[in-house]
Design a protein around this motif. Structure first.
Motif, PDB file in Angstrom:
ATOM      1  N   VAL A 165       2.588  10.652  -4.258  1.00 43.20           N
ATOM      2  CA  VAL A 165       2.603  11.239  -2.920  1.00 43.20           C
ATOM      3  C   VAL A 165       1.814  10.321  -2.008  1.00 43.20           C
ATOM      4  CG1 VAL A 165       2.153  13.283  -1.506  1.00 43.20           C
ATOM      5  CG2 VAL A 165       2.597  13.548  -3.966  1.00 43.20           C
ATOM      6  N   GLN A 166       2.376  10.037  -0.837  1.00 48.06           N
ATOM      7  CA  GLN A 166       1.689   9.275   0.194  1.00 48.06           C
ATOM      8  C   GLN A 166       1.681  10.128   1.455  1.00 48.06           C
ATOM      9  OE1 GLN A 166       0.363   6.149   0.273  1.00 48.06           O
ATOM     10  NE2 GLN A 166       1.403   4.861  -1.234  1.00 48.06           N
ATOM     11  N   GLY A 167       0.549  10.172   2.142  1.00 51.72           N
ATOM     12  CA  GLY A 167       0.473  10.932   3.370  1.00 51.72           C
ATOM     13  C   GLY A 167      -0.417  10.255   4.397  1.00 51.72           C
ATOM     14  N   VAL A 168       0.042  10.233   5.647  1.00 52.51           N
ATOM     15  CA  VAL A 168      -0.774   9.797   6.790  1.00 52.51           C
ATOM     16  C   VAL A 168      -0.660  10.887   7.841  1.00 52.51           C
ATOM     17  CG1 VAL A 168      -1.134   8.085   8.589  1.00 52.51           C
ATOM     18  CG2 VAL A 168      -0.333   7.356   6.334  1.00 52.51           C
TER      19      VAL A 168
ATOM     20  N   ALA B 148       0.813  -1.221   0.000  1.00 56.27           N
ATOM     21  CA  ALA B 148       0.000   0.000   0.000  1.00 56.27           C
ATOM     22  C   ALA B 148       0.843   1.267   0.000  1.00 56.27           C
ATOM     23  CB  ALA B 148      -0.936   0.004   1.204  1.00 56.27           C
ATOM     24  N   TYR B 149       2.091   1.158   0.460  1.00 53.60           N
ATOM     25  CA  TYR B 149       2.946   2.346   0.526  1.00 53.60           C
ATOM     26  C   TYR B 149       4.041   2.319  -0.537  1.00 53.60           C
ATOM     27  CZ  TYR B 149       0.547   3.682   4.749  1.00 53.60           C
ATOM     28  OH  TYR B 149      -0.436   4.065   5.640  1.00 53.60           O
ATOM     29  N   ASP B 150       4.048   1.276  -1.371  1.00 55.14           N
ATOM     30  CA  ASP B 150       5.003   1.221  -2.474  1.00 55.14           C
ATOM     31  C   ASP B 150       4.505   2.053  -3.651  1.00 55.14           C
ATOM     32  OD1 ASP B 150       6.154  -0.571  -0.807  1.00 55.14           O
ATOM     33  OD2 ASP B 150       5.747  -2.335  -2.022  1.00 55.14           O
ATOM     34  N   ASP B 151       3.223   2.052  -3.858  1.00 56.79           N
ATOM     35  CA  ASP B 151       2.625   2.752  -4.989  1.00 56.79           C
ATOM     36  C   ASP B 151       1.237   3.221  -4.560  1.00 56.79           C
ATOM     37  OD1 ASP B 151       2.285   3.826  -7.474  1.00 56.79           O
ATOM     38  OD2 ASP B 151       2.447   1.934  -8.578  1.00 56.79           O
ATOM     39  N   VAL B 152       0.614   4.036  -5.391  1.00 51.28           N
ATOM     40  CA  VAL B 152      -0.713   4.543  -5.046  1.00 51.28           C
ATOM     41  C   VAL B 152      -1.806   3.929  -5.906  1.00 51.28           C
ATOM     42  CG1 VAL B 152       0.145   6.729  -4.154  1.00 51.28           C
ATOM     43  CG2 VAL B 152      -0.432   6.540  -6.582  1.00 51.28           C
ATOM     44  N   GLY B 153      -1.411   3.094  -6.893  1.00 49.88           N
ATOM     45  CA  GLY B 153      -2.399   2.488  -7.765  1.00 49.88           C
ATOM     46  C   GLY B 153      -3.019   3.501  -8.719  1.00 49.88           C
ATOM     47  N   ALA B 154      -4.170   3.147  -9.236  1.00 49.54           N
ATOM     48  CA  ALA B 154      -4.837   4.004 -10.214  1.00 49.54           C
ATOM     49  C   ALA B 154      -5.629   5.131  -9.574  1.00 49.54           C
ATOM     50  CB  ALA B 154      -5.757   3.155 -11.092  1.00 49.54           C
TER      51      ALA B 154
END
Length: 384
Positions: free
Chosen positions: A331-334, A250-256
């Motif tokens: 971009v990933q954010g928590v 889930a944190y390697d990529d963000v998918g579509a």
């Protein structure tokens, strides 16, 4: 005195003819950790019992986090120990292990892993009232820190029979905090937080509800978190581990970033998922994007054209941003932790079309609907 005696020929000779190249240390094998959360009664214990007893051929460390008051966890750990409180490993017959920790920090879990050797996966089961938004950043650490574990994703189990009541009629212990001064709205519950932060949501005990009620649960959950993968199970039975609890990436990529727009954003008055379309960017616009992200995630402030009076909070953020040079950033954010990185393994076909596709930012959080997030972002990054 001979002139040669004044020089260090051996040192010079060694330096010129014999260059020692330091050997690279092998990179440590990183073990994925999945955070499993959900209310008491959602089926976490049943799921963990399956993992600890099923012959699935995987070496999994199940870590029960006692941070907080959790009677069910203590019971599961003391059943073979004569009722004594246990804070050590319990080995089970299928190669998996189970343990209890009071500290959910990276160092505590790494040290425990060192004692028992390498495992294929780690599952961290939280207490029923745990907020995954506080736990996830502990494991989502920078590559340079050399951690031997990495965050694979967050899985939330919900009870199909009781989840709507938990969201609409919360008991006092599950209400997270009071509304901001002057803003009186629906209560924010632990159930909202566990759903909003999830990468995978397992709707358990579906056998206890009819089709109409199950559909209502699905719609409500998707209104809160439109990005999470939904699985429906009954009696805690999991058809497979991969995709449910393991190998989530889930944190390697963000998918579509496909968010089904079914007009449900107003179904839950507390938390919603919104999508922002973004034009293809120039590389030099990324610092402005970073500035915008810091404002909305760190300060909960919406830059111009915001008024400064907006009250909102963002729990989860994902974005895919193509650049004119063919690169793609994700971009990933928590909560207030985020990173902008290159998208993994961009194929040639993807690169060719990247400059013609719009980007997308997805926000999951509180009081987001009807705020001018897109206008704010476009103004900050500037026109191309």
């Amino acid at each position: 005195m001979d002139i040669d005696d004044e020089e260090p020929p051996m040192l010079v000779e060694v330096g010129e003819n014999k260059v020692e190249i330091p050997s690279e240390e092998p990179k440590p094998i990183k073990v994925p950790i999945t955070i499993v959360t959900g209310y008491l009664g959602a089926g976490k214990t049943t799921l963990m019992n399956y993992i600890l007893n099923e012959q699935h051929g995987k070496k999994i460390a199940v870590i029960l986090n006692e941070f907080g008051d959790s009677i069910d966890i203590e019971k599961s750990l003391t059943v073979n120990k004569g009722g004594e409180k246990v804070e050590e490993w319990l080995e089970v017959g299928n190669g998996c292990i189970c343990c209890s920790v009071k500290d959910s920090g990276v160092n505590a879990i790494e040290s425990l892993m060192e004692k028992k050797g390498a495992f294929d996966y780690i599952l961290l089961e939280t207490t029923g009232l745990a907020d995954p938004g506080n736990i996830a950043p502990l494991f989502w650490v920078d590559e340079g820190l050399g951690s031997t574990i990495y965050l694979d994703g967050i899985v939330t189990l919900i009870d199909a029979k009781n989840i709507l009541k938990s969201l609409d009629e919360p008991v006092k212990e599950t209400i997270q905090h009071e509304e901001h001064d002057g803003h009186h709205g629906p209560a924010l519950t632990t159930a909202h937080l566990q759903i909003s932060h999830a990468d995978v949501i397992v709707i358990n005990k579906s056998d206890l509800v009819g089709e109409e009620e199950l559909n209502a649960v699905k719609e409500r959950v998707q209104a809160i978190n439109g990005l999470a993968t939904l699985h429906v199970t009954s009696q805690g039975q999991v058809p497979r581990l991969e995709g449910f609890l393991l190998d989530l990436h889930a944190y390697d990529d963000v998918g579509a970033l496909d968010v089904a727009d079914k007009g449900h954003s107003h179904l839950d008055p507390t938390i919603a998922t919104i999508t922002i379309s973004v034009p293809v960017l120039e590389a030099q616009q990324l610092p402005r994007l970073d500035e915008w992200l810091r404002s909305i995630l760190w300060d909960s402030m919406l830059p111009s054209p915001g008024t400064g009076d907006e009250v909102f909070e963002i729990h989860r953020l994902k974005a895919r941003l193509p650049l004119l040079n063919g690169d793609v950033k994700i971009v990933q954010g928590v909560r207030d932790v985020f990173e902008i990185v290159d998208a993994p393994s961009v194929s040639e076909s993807t690169s060719e079309t990247a400059s013609t596709k719009q980007g997308k930012v997805v926000l999951i959080g509180r009081h987001l609907v009807d705020l001018p997030f897109r206008a704010s972002l476009i103004k900050i990054i500037g026109s191309i």
